[in-house]
Design a protein around this motif. Structure first.
Motif, PDB file in Angstrom:
ATOM      1  N   ARG A   1     -35.953  -3.622 104.649  1.00  0.00           N
ATOM      2  CA  ARG A   1     -36.545  -3.417 103.454  1.00  0.00           C
ATOM      3  C   ARG A   1     -37.982  -3.985 104.512  1.00  0.00           C
TER       4      ARG A   1
ATOM      5  N   ASP B   1     -35.908   2.813  96.436  1.00  0.00           N
ATOM      6  CA  ASP B   1     -36.622   1.633  95.407  1.00  0.00           C
ATOM      7  C   ASP B   1     -35.546   1.460  94.689  1.00  0.00           C
TER       8      ASP B   1
ATOM      9  N   THR C   1     -39.679 -10.123  98.681  1.00  0.00           N
ATOM     10  CA  THR C   1     -38.866  -8.862  98.231  1.00  0.00           C
ATOM     11  C   THR C   1     -37.284  -9.584  97.742  1.00  0.00           C
TER      12      THR C   1
ATOM     13  N   GLN D   1     -30.188   0.884 101.709  1.00  0.00           N
ATOM     14  CA  GLN D   1     -30.639  -0.210 101.297  1.00  0.00           C
ATOM     15  C   GLN D   1     -32.332  -0.051 100.995  1.00  0.00           C
ATOM     16  N   LEU D   2     -33.128   0.759 101.149  1.00  0.00           N
ATOM     17  CA  LEU D   2     -34.479   0.443 101.700  1.00  0.00           C
ATOM     18  C   LEU D   2     -34.933   1.987 100.476  1.00  0.00           C
TER      19      LEU D   2
END
Length: 287
Positions: free
Chosen positions: A124, A225, A140, A222-223
């Motif tokens: 991320r 939204d 984050t 994992q990235l």
């Protein structure tokens, strides 16, 4: 705790830190190749050029804080789990390559517990391109925890990480041991340092060649939204089909070249640091 395990934990931490420091720039290029919007970059060299031009040299180290802080735990767990797995697989110190593969797969499965959140935050951070809305690692972590909680936030992508780690470390340790044993036949028990480096590099190459499509899927999951929906098999299959629809079969191997290039110095430095530290601890503790 067994003193041998303590030695493995310490040596694994040193090896892991060396891996992160050496390999992070190419890892950033690899991750951006996997997750960047279509048309944003024209291959790894363009990623490097645009990153340096738009964000500066230190942008290549984006996301390093997460693995560097977590690498002690991750690599300590990995090397300790591998040592323990070898003892479970066989009571004899000299394992066959098939047994090495089983022990490596077991270690990889255990390693996924810590590797998943470390990888998730790294990805991320690397998926930010220098805009004013870029977040710090602390922000984050906070956002993922507040919005999605532990399972869908902190541990997002655990099952695909788990699936990746099993073949990755089976290949990693098997290739490393194969190469190391070949050198031992020529040089004897005390093989030169360069041979340890070469063996580690071979292991690193095998790691990516045995698991790369799963790594691409992991990074994308994992990235995103929103957290994945449905069972692990369902959302992994959905991401797999999405990659094929967007980029064809080659999309499963985006970023492979920088990964392979990274694996040579990164894996070599990992094993060199691990072996040197373990030899020192062996001399110091006697086990």
């Amino acid at each position: 705790m067994d003193l041998r395990t303590v030695n493995e934990l310490i040596a694994g931490s040193v090896g892991g830190a060396a891996q992160v420091i050496v390999g992070q720039p190419l890892d950033t290029i690899k991750t951006r190749a996997q997750v960047a919007p279509k048309g944003m970059f024209n291959g790894p060299m363009d990623i490097l050029k645009q990153t340096l031009r738009n964000e500066g040299f230190l942008a290549l180290y984006k996301g390093m804080a997460s693995p560097l802080m977590g690498i002690a735990g991750v690599n300590s767990l990995l090397f300790a789990a591998y040592a323990a797995s070898k003892r479970v697989v066989s009571p004899f110190p000299e394992l066959s390559l098939q047994q090495i593969a089983v022990a490596g797969a077991m270690a990889g499965a255990a390693n996924a517990i810590l590797a998943s959140p470390v990888e998730m935050f790294k990805v991320r951070m690397q998926g930010q391109y220098g805009s004013k809305d870029d977040k710090t690692l602390r922000a984050t972590v906070r956002d993922m925890w507040v919005k999605y909680g532990f399972r869908n936030g902190i541990m997002r992508g655990y099952w695909i990480t788990f699936a990746r780690e099993i073949p990755a470390y089976a290949g990693f340790y098997t290739a490393y041991e194969f190469s190391k044993r070949r050198f031992a036949k020529r040089y004897g028990k005390d093989i030169p340092v360069w041979a340890v480096l070469a063996s580690g590099s071979t292991g690193g190459l095998a790691y990516w060649l045995s698991s790369y499509p799963l790594d691409v899927i992991k990074s994308r999951v994992q990235l995103r939204d929103a957290p994945p929906v449905g069972t692990p098999v369902r959302y992994i299959a959905h991401e797999f089909n999405a990659i094929l629809a967007e980029s064809g079969f080659s999309g499963l191997f985006k970023g492979l070249t920088p990964s392979l290039l990274r694996s040579i110095p990164a894996a070599a430095s990992t094993f060199a640091a691990f072996e040197i530290t373990r030899e020192y601890l062996l001399a110091y503790t006697g086990v």
